[in-house]
Design an enzyme around this catalytic site. Structure first.
Site, PDB file in Angstrom:
ATOM      1  CG  LEU A   1      -1.942  -1.131   1.348  1.00 36.23           C
ATOM      2  CD1 LEU A   1      -2.906  -0.933   2.500  1.00 36.23           C
ATOM      3  CD2 LEU A   1      -2.895  -1.273   0.173  1.00 36.23           C
ATOM      4  CE  LYS A   2       5.597   1.280  -3.651  1.00 31.70           C
ATOM      5  NZ  LYS A   2       4.686   0.132  -4.209  1.00 31.70           N
TER       6      LYS A   2
ATOM      7  N   GLY B   1       8.296  -9.893 -10.829  1.00 32.44           N
ATOM      8  CA  GLY B   1       6.996  -9.726 -11.348  1.00 32.44           C
ATOM      9  C   GLY B   1       7.135 -10.492 -12.812  1.00 32.44           C
TER      10      GLY B   1
END
Length: 231
Positions: A62-63, A209
């Site tokens: 979420l930073k 990723g």
């Protein structure tokens, strides 16, 4: 730690069908997934609950960078979803990091990680926002602040890991995005290295990723990352 437990696959996609397909194709190979702002905004928190119900661990990236009360509320919401890790922005200062750590205390399985300097930022980018120190020095400064605030670990580039491990000790989590296998494009990362180099430097986890999610055979790609970090 067994190597497969150290690999977090980033589900950086914008729809549920794509995310479900990646998870299904990886099957039992992968136990840890990152859900970031793109996927969370697109499909909502029920997907996170779905992963947790399958026995997967979730790194909810979420930073968080808000006033302490808002950060605490978001961390409690993350804990209620059953996630294992949540991120807070260390540049928000000690107050928001302490609020996050305090909020996480009600969820024994939840770890708060402080983002130091994102892997896309260079020394020149930091200078643009008034930070004259090089990225490595800024990372170290913020990691010390996060440690003092009680965070369970940090997010940092593979190039920063060895210094951070020496500074933070053996128990801290150090999670490293920006890892790519030899010969691959670094994509949007400016400060990168291989999974093997990150783990050898002292990373507790690596985040991969497109190396996996955009591969023709995601499971085979996951095994290639596993082989890269295996002793």
């Amino acid at each position: 730690m067994e190597p497969s437990s150290q690999i977090i696959v980033a589900l950086d996609c914008d729809n549920r069908a794509t995310a479900d397909n990646i998870v299904a194709r990886l099957g039992d190979e992968c136990r840890f997934y990152k859900v970031g702002l793109e996927l969370l905004t697109a499909v909502g928190p029920r997907f996170v609950e779905h992963l947790v119900a399958q026995g997967k661990e979730v790194f909810l990236d979420l930073k968080l960078f808000e006033i302490p009360n808002s950060v605490a509320g978001a961390v409690r919401a993350a804990g209620a979803l059953g996630v294992s890790m949540v991120t807070v922005h260390s540049m928000g200062g000690a107050g928001i990091m302490r609020a996050a750590v305090d909020a996480a205390a009600g969820f024994p399985g939840l770890r708060v990680l402080a983002l130091t300097v994102v892997t896309s930022m260079t020394d020149a980018d930091l200078a643009d926002i008034g930070v004259d120190d090089p990225a490595q020095q800024q990372v170290l400064r913020l990691a010390r602040l996060a440690d003092k605030a009680g965070c369970h670990g940090v997010i940092a580039s593979p190039q920063d890991v060895a210094t951070l491990r020496s500074e933070l000790g053996a128990d801290a989590l150090i999670v490293t995005p920006g890892v790519v296998l030899p010969g691959e494009s670094p994509a949007g990362h400016a400060r990168t290295d291989s999974p093997r180099a990150a783990i050898a430097g002292g990373a507790s986890h690596v985040v991969v990723g497109r190396t996996v999610t955009r591969a023709t055979d995601p499971a085979a790609a996951f095994r290639a990352v596993h082989a890269d970090i295996a002793p």
